[in-house]
Design an enzyme around this catalytic site. Structure first.
Site, PDB file in Angstrom:
ATOM      1  N   THR A 176      -0.141   6.028  -1.998  1.00 22.65           N
ATOM      2  CA  THR A 176      -0.336   7.007  -1.494  1.00 22.65           C
ATOM      3  C   THR A 176      -0.505   7.204  -0.066  1.00 22.65           C
ATOM      4  OG1 THR A 176      -2.682   6.168  -1.403  1.00 22.65           O
ATOM      5  CG2 THR A 176      -2.207   7.171  -3.495  1.00 22.65           C
ATOM      6  N   GLY A 177      -1.133   8.200   1.068  1.00 21.08           N
ATOM      7  CA  GLY A 177      -1.408   8.313   2.101  1.00 21.08           C
ATOM      8  C   GLY A 177      -0.420   7.898   2.811  1.00 21.08           C
TER       9      GLY A 177
ATOM     10  N   VAL B 282      -5.826  14.138   5.900  1.00 23.22           N
ATOM     11  CA  VAL B 282      -6.679  14.540   4.477  1.00 23.22           C
ATOM     12  C   VAL B 282      -5.884  12.860   3.232  1.00 23.22           C
ATOM     13  CG1 VAL B 282      -7.939  15.120   3.279  1.00 23.22           C
ATOM     14  CG2 VAL B 282      -7.114  16.521   4.693  1.00 23.22           C
TER      15      VAL B 282
ATOM     16  N   GLY C 139       0.937  -1.381   0.259  1.00 22.21           N
ATOM     17  CA  GLY C 139      -0.162   0.225  -0.385  1.00 22.21           C
ATOM     18  C   GLY C 139       0.596   1.352  -0.248  1.00 22.21           C
TER      19      GLY C 139
ATOM     20  N   ASP D  67      -2.877  -6.472  -7.523  1.00 26.24           N
ATOM     21  CA  ASP D  67      -3.950  -6.714  -5.837  1.00 26.24           C
ATOM     22  C   ASP D  67      -3.199  -7.075  -5.542  1.00 26.24           C
ATOM     23  OD1 ASP D  67      -6.482  -7.745  -4.614  1.00 26.24           O
ATOM     24  OD2 ASP D  67      -6.732  -8.501  -5.840  1.00 26.24           O
TER      25      ASP D  67
ATOM     26  N   LYS E 103     -10.996  -3.525  12.785  1.00 27.37           N
ATOM     27  CA  LYS E 103      -9.020  -2.821  13.413  1.00 27.37           C
ATOM     28  C   LYS E 103      -9.167  -3.073  14.535  1.00 27.37           C
ATOM     29  CE  LYS E 103      -8.175   0.235  10.618  1.00 27.37           C
ATOM     30  NZ  LYS E 103      -6.581   0.342   9.510  1.00 27.37           N
TER      31      LYS E 103
ATOM     32  N   TYR F  61     -16.953   4.767  13.483  1.00 30.83           N
ATOM     33  CA  TYR F  61     -15.603   4.434  13.406  1.00 30.83           C
ATOM     34  C   TYR F  61     -15.448   3.251  14.290  1.00 30.83           C
ATOM     35  CZ  TYR F  61     -10.767   3.918  11.289  1.00 30.83           C
ATOM     36  OH  TYR F  61      -9.932   3.967  10.491  1.00 30.83           O
TER      37      TYR F  61
HETATM   38  P1  NAD Z   1      -5.035   5.638   0.857  1.00 29.43           P
HETATM   39  O1  NAD Z   1      -5.915   5.491   0.009  1.00 29.43           O
HETATM   40  O2  NAD Z   1      -3.888   6.807   1.060  1.00 29.43           O
HETATM   41  O3  NAD Z   1      -3.781   4.273   0.277  1.00 29.43           O
HETATM   42  C1  NAD Z   1      -4.400   2.624  -0.313  1.00 29.43           C
HETATM   43  C2  NAD Z   1      -2.730   2.600  -0.400  1.00 29.43           C
HETATM   44  O4  NAD Z   1      -3.577   0.852  -0.599  1.00 29.43           O
HETATM   45  C3  NAD Z   1      -2.687   3.092  -1.702  1.00 29.43           C
HETATM   46  O5  NAD Z   1      -1.410   2.764  -1.620  1.00 29.43           O
HETATM   47  C4  NAD Z   1      -3.361   1.699  -2.159  1.00 29.43           C
HETATM   48  O6  NAD Z   1      -2.822   1.506  -3.820  1.00 29.43           O
HETATM   49  C5  NAD Z   1      -3.431   0.579  -1.490  1.00 29.43           C
HETATM   50  N1  NAD Z   1      -4.244  -0.317  -2.263  1.00 29.43           N
HETATM   51  C6  NAD Z   1      -5.297  -0.330  -2.378  1.00 29.43           C
HETATM   52  N2  NAD Z   1      -5.859  -1.916  -2.223  1.00 29.43           N
HETATM   53  C7  NAD Z   1      -4.503  -2.599  -2.886  1.00 29.43           C
HETATM   54  C8  NAD Z   1      -5.313  -3.624  -3.571  1.00 29.43           C
HETATM   55  N3  NAD Z   1      -6.050  -4.846  -3.762  1.00 29.43           N
HETATM   56  N4  NAD Z   1      -3.808  -4.325  -4.304  1.00 29.43           N
HETATM   57  C9  NAD Z   1      -2.512  -3.677  -3.609  1.00 29.43           C
HETATM   58  N5  NAD Z   1      -2.968  -2.040  -2.601  1.00 29.43           N
HETATM   59  C10 NAD Z   1      -3.956  -2.035  -3.043  1.00 29.43           C
HETATM   60  O7  NAD Z   1      -5.428   5.295   2.323  1.00 29.43           O
HETATM   61  P2  NAD Z   1      -4.369   5.895   4.139  1.00 29.43           P
HETATM   62  O8  NAD Z   1      -5.383   6.765   4.242  1.00 29.43           O
HETATM   63  O9  NAD Z   1      -2.552   5.845   3.965  1.00 29.43           O
HETATM   64  O10 NAD Z   1      -4.682   4.770   5.062  1.00 29.43           O
HETATM   65  C11 NAD Z   1      -3.788   3.521   4.891  1.00 29.43           C
HETATM   66  C12 NAD Z   1      -4.383   3.037   6.578  1.00 29.43           C
HETATM   67  O11 NAD Z   1      -3.872   3.941   7.470  1.00 29.43           O
HETATM   68  C13 NAD Z   1      -5.386   2.617   6.879  1.00 29.43           C
HETATM   69  O12 NAD Z   1      -5.286   1.242   7.287  1.00 29.43           O
HETATM   70  C14 NAD Z   1      -6.261   3.342   7.095  1.00 29.43           C
HETATM   71  O13 NAD Z   1      -7.311   2.554   8.071  1.00 29.43           O
HETATM   72  C15 NAD Z   1      -4.877   3.828   8.500  1.00 29.43           C
HETATM   73  N6  NAD Z   1      -5.561   5.204   8.998  1.00 29.43           N
HETATM   74  C16 NAD Z   1      -5.377   5.942   8.177  1.00 29.43           C
HETATM   75  C17 NAD Z   1      -6.290   7.760   9.111  1.00 29.43           C
HETATM   76  C18 NAD Z   1      -6.063   8.728   7.703  1.00 29.43           C
HETATM   77  O14 NAD Z   1      -6.838   9.625   8.161  1.00 29.43           O
HETATM   78  N7  NAD Z   1      -6.263   8.389   6.732  1.00 29.43           N
HETATM   79  C19 NAD Z   1      -5.750   7.466  10.302  1.00 29.43           C
HETATM   80  C20 NAD Z   1      -5.334   6.683  10.925  1.00 29.43           C
HETATM   81  C21 NAD Z   1      -5.751   5.158  10.187  1.00 29.43           C
END
Ligand code: NAD
Length: 392
Positions: free
Chosen positions: A50-51, A270, A47, A110, A243, A234
């Site tokens: 992004t993010g 975000v 993953g 995937d 979670k 949530y």
């Molecule tokens: P995001 O959407 O920015 O990133 C998701 C990533 O997963 C991307 O790289 C995407 O390509 C990859 N992905 C999705 N489906 C896939 C698949 N089938 N195969 C391969 N790659 C796949 O999300 P994010 O917000 O960074 O979330 C990442 C983690 O952080 C999650 O567990 C989320 O719950 C956690 N989190 C997020 C926040 C927030 O505020 N955004 C806060 C705390 C925790």
């Protein structure tokens, strides 16, 4: 072509290659400025485009000189249309890593499938031998279980009650009320299948069985808790059950393999995933105003630098009562939460820009797709079909 943002609800269907690169370079500078000896050396990020996963990759590579292998699911440019933001992010990352003499390869497919796990293991065997850190940062609305071929969908719903609260249409800037019906047991189970810890366990088992997990390696998956106003949808909702399952998986992974598995509870930021959650974008807009005023606001990269440099490799894990790492500590400070709770009942479409940092939210949202970055000429023609350096 000239690429402009085309927003549809909580997603932007276009992305700007030069803008994504500018954002990536900004994050790299943050990681470099906090550069530290020690830390991870060979890192697999599941993953990684992004993010939080993407920022962890940057923090490991540019903050610790780590070799990184990234796995993601992104759309390359097709038929003249722009690629997805995560594709451009990863291209820019690989380019910058190459310039810095750092190993970086990416696998697009995937991550839930056996094929991508096998391809990842073959790449580690051929290039890195073993990995000493595995970051699990998938956020996906669906998962096909490779054992039975069945596809499960995750939902964001409360459990055992109907939930009504304020929400924000981030496209129109309108605050309204939303009511979400309680999830069925099947929806709870399917959300746990998609966003729970099962696939993380499968990854760790596959890596260990193949001998590509270094002895004493570390692994981390991400979670969120947040304020009481969002708990029904949530923490106490379907995603919260998933979670909890990630926490179960952390203990199971530590017990089953020669590695330390952690759950890190991160701050609300975000991302493409968080913009899809009802109520949360309104909370984030208010939170950002409070934290920026207090001077301790962080984005993904600052969070991930703190996670690696201070917590996971700084000798100061600061685990909470149930063994989780908490880099949401500043978000959860009592005065921050009290300030958000005070604003919450008064917020309307009319005062949104006064009582919250909605413009900061919007900027961050556009930046996810490479728009609104300083120094980028958005009226210039850009090549949208850019190959992944490691795929050529
Ligand atoms: P995001 O959407 O920015 O990133 C998701 C990533 O997963 C991307 O790289 C995407 O390509 C990859 N992905 C999705 N489906 C896939 C698949 N089938 N195969 C391969 N790659 C796949 O999300 P994010 O917000 O960074 O979330 C990442 C983690 O952080 C999650 O567990 C989320 O719950 C956690 N989190 C997020 C926040 C927030 O505020 N955004 C806060 C705390 C925790």
């Amino acid at each position: 072509m000239i690429v402009k943002p085309r927003i549809r609800g909580f997603v932007c269907i276009t992305a700007h290659p030069a803008g994504c690169e500018a954002k990536v370079r900004e994050e790299i500078e943050v990681a470099k400025a906090a550069k530290k000896e020690g830390g991870p050396k060979k890192v697999l990020v599941i993953g990684s485009s992004t993010g939080y996963g993407f920022s962890t990759r940057i923090a490991a590579a540019f903050g610790h000189d780590a070799a990184t292998l990234g796995v993601f699911f992104e759309r390359p440019s097709m038929k003249g249309k722009p690629a997805s933001a995560g594709w451009y992010n990863s291209v820019a990352f690989e380019k910058a890593a190459g310039e810095a003499g750092l190993y970086a390869k990416s696998i697009n497919g995937d991550a839930f499938s056996n094929e991508i796990k096998a391809q990842t293991i073959e790449t580690i065997k051929a290039d890195l031998g073993q990995v000493d850190l595995v970051v699990y940062s998938l956020a996906s609305p669906r998962r096909t279980d490779p054992t039975n071929g069945e596809t499960y969908k995750s939902v964001l719903k409360p459990i055992g009650q109907t939930y009504t609260n304020r929400t924000l249409d981030t496209d129109k800037g309108e605050v309204s009320e939303i009511t979400i019906e309680s999830a069925t047991q099947e929806e709870v189970d399917h959300t746990v299948k998609v966003m729970g810890g099962e696939d993380w366990e499968l990854w760790m088992k596959a890596l260990d069985d193949a001998g590509v997990l270094a002895p004493g390696a570390k692994t981390v998956a991400y979670s969120y808790i947040g304020p009481e106003i969002t708990w029904p949808v949530y923490t106490n909702g379907t995603i919260g059950q998933a979670k909890k399952d990630v926490e179960r998986a952390a203990a199971a992974i530590t017990a089953a393999h020669d590695c330390e598995a952690y759950v890190s509870v991160n701050k609300a930021v975000v991302t493409q995933a968080s913009s899809a959650i009802p109520v949360v974008p309104l909370y984030i807009s208010i939170l950002f105003k409070i934290m920026k005023e207090k001077g301790n606001h962080e984005g993904c990269i600052e969070q991930m630098v703190r996670l690696l440099n201070e917590r996971m490799y700084g000798g100061d894990l600061q685990l909470d009562e149930v063994g989780r790492i908490r880099v949401d500590d500043w978000e959860m400070e009592a005065d921050v939460q009290a300030a958000v709770a005070k604003i919450w009942p008064d917020i309307t479409s009319e005062n949104l820009n006064v009582l919250s940092d909605f413009s900061g939210y919007q900027n961050d949202f556009l930046e996810l797709f490479g728009f609104g970055l300083k120094g980028v000429d958005y009226d210039a023609d850009v090549e949208v079909d850019v190959p992944m350096p490691s795929h050529s």
